[in-house]
Scaffold this motif. Structure first.
Motif, mmCIF file in Angstrom:
data_model
loop_
_atom_site.group_PDB
_atom_site.id
_atom_site.type_symbol
_atom_site.label_atom_id
_atom_site.label_comp_id
_atom_site.label_asym_id
_atom_site.label_seq_id
_atom_site.Cartn_x
_atom_site.Cartn_y
_atom_site.Cartn_z
ATOM 1 N N ILE A 68 10.125 -0.741 0.867
ATOM 2 C CA ILE A 68 9.999 -0.064 2.163
ATOM 3 C C ILE A 68 10.746 1.258 2.145
ATOM 4 C CG2 ILE A 68 10.618 -0.228 4.610
ATOM 5 C CD1 ILE A 68 10.022 -3.297 4.324
ATOM 6 N N GLY A 69 11.926 1.271 1.537
ATOM 7 C CA GLY A 69 12.700 2.497 1.422
ATOM 8 C C GLY A 69 11.992 3.579 0.623
ATOM 9 N N LEU A 70 11.194 3.187 -0.355
ATOM 10 C CA LEU A 70 10.406 4.139 -1.141
ATOM 11 C C LEU A 70 9.235 4.709 -0.347
ATOM 12 C CD1 LEU A 70 9.877 2.562 -4.690
ATOM 13 C CD2 LEU A 70 11.203 4.582 -4.114
ATOM 14 N N GLY A 71 8.836 4.001 0.699
ATOM 15 C CA GLY A 71 7.668 4.413 1.465
ATOM 16 C C GLY A 71 6.451 3.553 1.216
ATOM 17 N N VAL A 72 6.638 2.429 0.533
ATOM 18 C CA VAL A 72 5.545 1.491 0.292
ATOM 19 C C VAL A 72 5.395 0.601 1.520
ATOM 20 C CG1 VAL A 72 4.755 -0.440 -1.140
ATOM 21 C CG2 VAL A 72 5.966 1.483 -2.198
ATOM 22 N N GLY A 73 4.181 0.456 2.018
ATOM 23 C CA GLY A 73 3.926 -0.483 3.106
ATOM 24 C C GLY A 73 3.905 -1.892 2.538
ATOM 25 N N VAL A 74 4.521 -2.818 3.231
ATOM 26 C CA VAL A 74 4.593 -4.201 2.769
ATOM 27 C C VAL A 74 4.124 -5.111 3.895
ATOM 28 C CG1 VAL A 74 6.086 -6.054 1.921
ATOM 29 C CG2 VAL A 74 6.562 -3.680 1.275
ATOM 30 N N GLU A 75 3.098 -5.916 3.610
ATOM 31 C CA GLU A 75 2.604 -6.907 4.566
ATOM 32 C C GLU A 75 2.618 -8.265 3.879
ATOM 33 O OE1 GLU A 75 -1.501 -8.147 6.894
ATOM 34 O OE2 GLU A 75 -1.409 -6.253 5.790
ATOM 35 N N LEU A 76 3.413 -9.184 4.390
ATOM 36 C CA LEU A 76 3.432 -10.535 3.851
ATOM 37 C C LEU A 76 2.186 -11.242 4.348
ATOM 38 C CD1 LEU A 76 7.189 -11.429 4.400
ATOM 39 C CD2 LEU A 76 6.099 -10.304 2.452
ATOM 40 N N ARG A 98 -5.273 -8.474 -6.842
ATOM 41 C CA ARG A 98 -6.311 -7.480 -6.546
ATOM 42 C C ARG A 98 -5.628 -6.139 -6.368
ATOM 43 N NH1 ARG A 98 -11.100 -9.983 -3.291
ATOM 44 N NH2 ARG A 98 -10.772 -12.146 -3.832
ATOM 45 N N ALA A 99 -6.358 -5.082 -6.646
ATOM 46 C CA ALA A 99 -5.783 -3.751 -6.474
ATOM 47 C C ALA A 99 -6.892 -2.708 -6.420
ATOM 48 C CB ALA A 99 -4.830 -3.428 -7.614
ATOM 49 N N ALA A 100 -6.589 -1.608 -5.783
ATOM 50 C CA ALA A 100 -7.472 -0.446 -5.764
ATOM 51 C C ALA A 100 -6.587 0.791 -5.691
ATOM 52 C CB ALA A 100 -8.420 -0.492 -4.567
ATOM 53 N N VAL A 101 -6.829 1.712 -6.607
ATOM 54 C CA VAL A 101 -6.048 2.948 -6.625
ATOM 55 C C VAL A 101 -7.018 4.120 -6.691
ATOM 56 C CG1 VAL A 101 -4.306 4.291 -7.865
ATOM 57 C CG2 VAL A 101 -4.147 1.793 -7.814
ATOM 58 N N GLU A 102 -6.848 5.037 -5.787
ATOM 59 C CA GLU A 102 -7.647 6.262 -5.751
ATOM 60 C C GLU A 102 -6.726 7.433 -6.091
ATOM 61 O OE1 GLU A 102 -10.917 6.149 -5.236
ATOM 62 O OE2 GLU A 102 -10.872 3.997 -4.880
ATOM 63 N N TRP A 149 0.846 -1.184 0.000
ATOM 64 C CA TRP A 149 0.000 0.000 0.000
ATOM 65 C C TRP A 149 0.883 1.235 0.000
ATOM 66 C CZ3 TRP A 149 0.635 -3.122 4.163
ATOM 67 C CH2 TRP A 149 1.091 -2.556 5.337
ATOM 68 N N TYR A 150 0.358 2.287 -0.595
ATOM 69 C CA TYR A 150 1.149 3.490 -0.797
ATOM 70 C C TYR A 150 0.216 4.683 -0.934
ATOM 71 C CZ TYR A 150 -0.079 1.841 -5.433
ATOM 72 O OH TYR A 150 -0.766 1.360 -6.513
ATOM 73 N N GLU A 151 0.810 5.878 -0.820
ATOM 74 C CA GLU A 151 0.007 7.087 -0.923
ATOM 75 C C GLU A 151 0.843 8.228 -1.474
ATOM 76 O OE1 GLU A 151 -1.375 7.482 3.064
ATOM 77 O OE2 GLU A 151 0.489 8.328 3.776
#
Length: 79
Positions: free
Chosen positions: A64-72, A35-39, A9-11
């Motif tokens: 993670i360094g870019l600021g993307v949340g990562v959940e395995l 699956r994906a959702a982008v607003e 997830w990212y913003e």
């Protein structure tokens, strides 16, 4: 090759970046988007990531360094 499922997830400005394409080109990791959702200001992707273990670890650190949340959300599966 190793494979696992993850939620990313990212913003903000990351919405406009080709993060998945760079993941493949720069890290040799294949992302199968399930699956994906982008607003306008945020988004998430559930995908299966596949590659060698070292590339997958580097790719996750890069995300993670870019600021993307990562959940395995599933264990690594060797194939």
């Amino acid at each position: 090759m190793a494979r696992f499922k993850a939620k990313l997830w990212y913003e903000g400005e990351l919405i406009h970046e080709p993060v998945i394409a760079r993941l493949a080109i720069e890290h040799g990791v294949i992302a199968n988007i399930r699956r994906a959702a982008v607003e306008d200001d945020a988004g998430w992707i559930v995908c299966e990531l596949e590659g060698d273990e070292a590339s997958l670890r580097q790719a996750i650190d890069w995300l993670i360094g870019l600021g993307v949340g990562v959940e395995l959300i599933a264990d690594v599966v060797e194939s």
